[in-house]
Motif scaffolding. Sequence first.
Motif, short mmCIF file in Angstrom:
data_model
loop_
_atom_site.label_atom_id
_atom_site.label_comp_id
_atom_site.label_asym_id
_atom_site.label_seq_id
_atom_site.Cartn_x
_atom_site.Cartn_y
_atom_site.Cartn_z
N HIS A 86 4.94 7.26 -4.98
CA HIS A 86 4.26 6.65 -3.84
C HIS A 86 4.42 7.47 -2.56
CE1 HIS A 86 8.40 5.25 -3.20
NE2 HIS A 86 8.08 5.14 -1.93
N TYR A 125 0.83 -1.21 0.00
CA TYR A 125 0.00 0.00 0.00
C TYR A 125 0.87 1.26 0.00
CZ TYR A 125 -2.92 3.73 1.93
OH TYR A 125 -3.55 4.93 2.15
N MET A 126 1.90 1.27 0.82
CA MET A 126 2.76 2.44 0.94
C MET A 126 3.63 2.66 -0.30
SD MET A 126 1.89 3.88 3.71
CE MET A 126 3.21 5.10 3.88
N HIS A 127 3.67 1.67 -1.19
CA HIS A 127 4.40 1.84 -2.45
C HIS A 127 3.46 1.98 -3.64
CE1 HIS A 127 7.90 0.55 -0.09
NE2 HIS A 127 8.58 1.20 -1.00
N SER A 128 2.17 2.14 -3.37
CA SER A 128 1.22 2.43 -4.44
C SER A 128 1.11 3.94 -4.59
CB SER A 128 -0.15 1.82 -4.12
OG SER A 128 -0.74 2.49 -3.02
N TYR A 129 0.49 4.37 -5.67
CA TYR A 129 0.32 5.82 -5.87
C TYR A 129 -0.96 6.08 -6.66
CZ TYR A 129 2.42 4.78 -10.44
OH TYR A 129 2.69 4.24 -11.66
N ARG A 163 -8.28 5.82 4.34
CA ARG A 163 -6.84 5.78 4.59
C ARG A 163 -6.56 5.24 5.99
NH1 ARG A 163 -7.54 10.80 1.67
NH2 ARG A 163 -6.55 10.62 -0.39
N ASN A 183 0.18 10.22 -2.58
CA ASN A 183 -1.15 9.62 -2.46
C ASN A 183 -1.07 8.13 -2.77
OD1 ASN A 183 -3.25 11.98 -2.16
ND2 ASN A 183 -1.69 12.67 -3.59
N TYR A 184 -1.93 7.36 -2.11
CA TYR A 184 -1.85 5.90 -2.23
C TYR A 184 -3.17 5.34 -2.74
CZ TYR A 184 1.83 7.18 1.06
OH TYR A 184 2.89 7.79 1.67
N ASN A 185 -3.10 4.11 -3.22
CA ASN A 185 -4.29 3.42 -3.72
C ASN A 185 -4.83 2.48 -2.66
OD1 ASN A 185 -4.99 4.35 -6.26
ND2 ASN A 185 -3.47 3.10 -7.30
#
Length: 202
Positions: free
Chosen positions: A81, A62-66, A182, A84-86
């Motif tokens: 990333h 999650y923390m490496h999504s954008y 979030r 904002n995250y997905n």
Amino acid sequence: MGILTDAAKSANHCQRNWSNRLVEEDIVQELIGVATNMPTKQNEEYYGLLVTTDPEFNHTTYMHSYAVLDDVMKLPFERRHLTNYNTQLRAPLQFHYLVETGKKFQHGYLEQAGFFSIGISAGAVALAAASLGLKTGFCVCLDHKPIVEIVNQEFNTTYNGIVLSIGIGYPEEDLAWNVGRRPNGDTFVKPSYTKNIKIFRK
């Protein structure tokens, strides 16, 4: 409508919030069976499948999504990333399709037959999950390099990319599917649009 059409309509929506309920292990195994038994060209193994229910690892993905926002997309890929995250990747169960770009296959290319095979598999997983009462959210916006490095180190593999990820789980009952939550509890609404696929029948 029929059962499968109803499941398809559910899978059509990208789920962005999740309850704390874990996905039962027998369902996890069922979805793995669906994902790995769909057709590929000449039955070649174009991809590997990372299946994770590990909360700590899932938080890492999650923390490496954008999020695909104008200001985010202006950033270098490896920094996207940081903003904002997905929330698709806050799901308790995640499927990640691993690939080795540049690898030679006997039949077809990864960017053609391989990507088609991943799409077939992922679509079947989403439909199966929906038919079992689960929600899904697809994600391609992932800084995959650090995730792949963890996988390669732990499992002694040589993958170098993640083409597609799916978050799978049960929804928060009081939120619409397009309301993301979030980790700090804040919510946001992701706009959605209506599609009308043209059908030509003879």
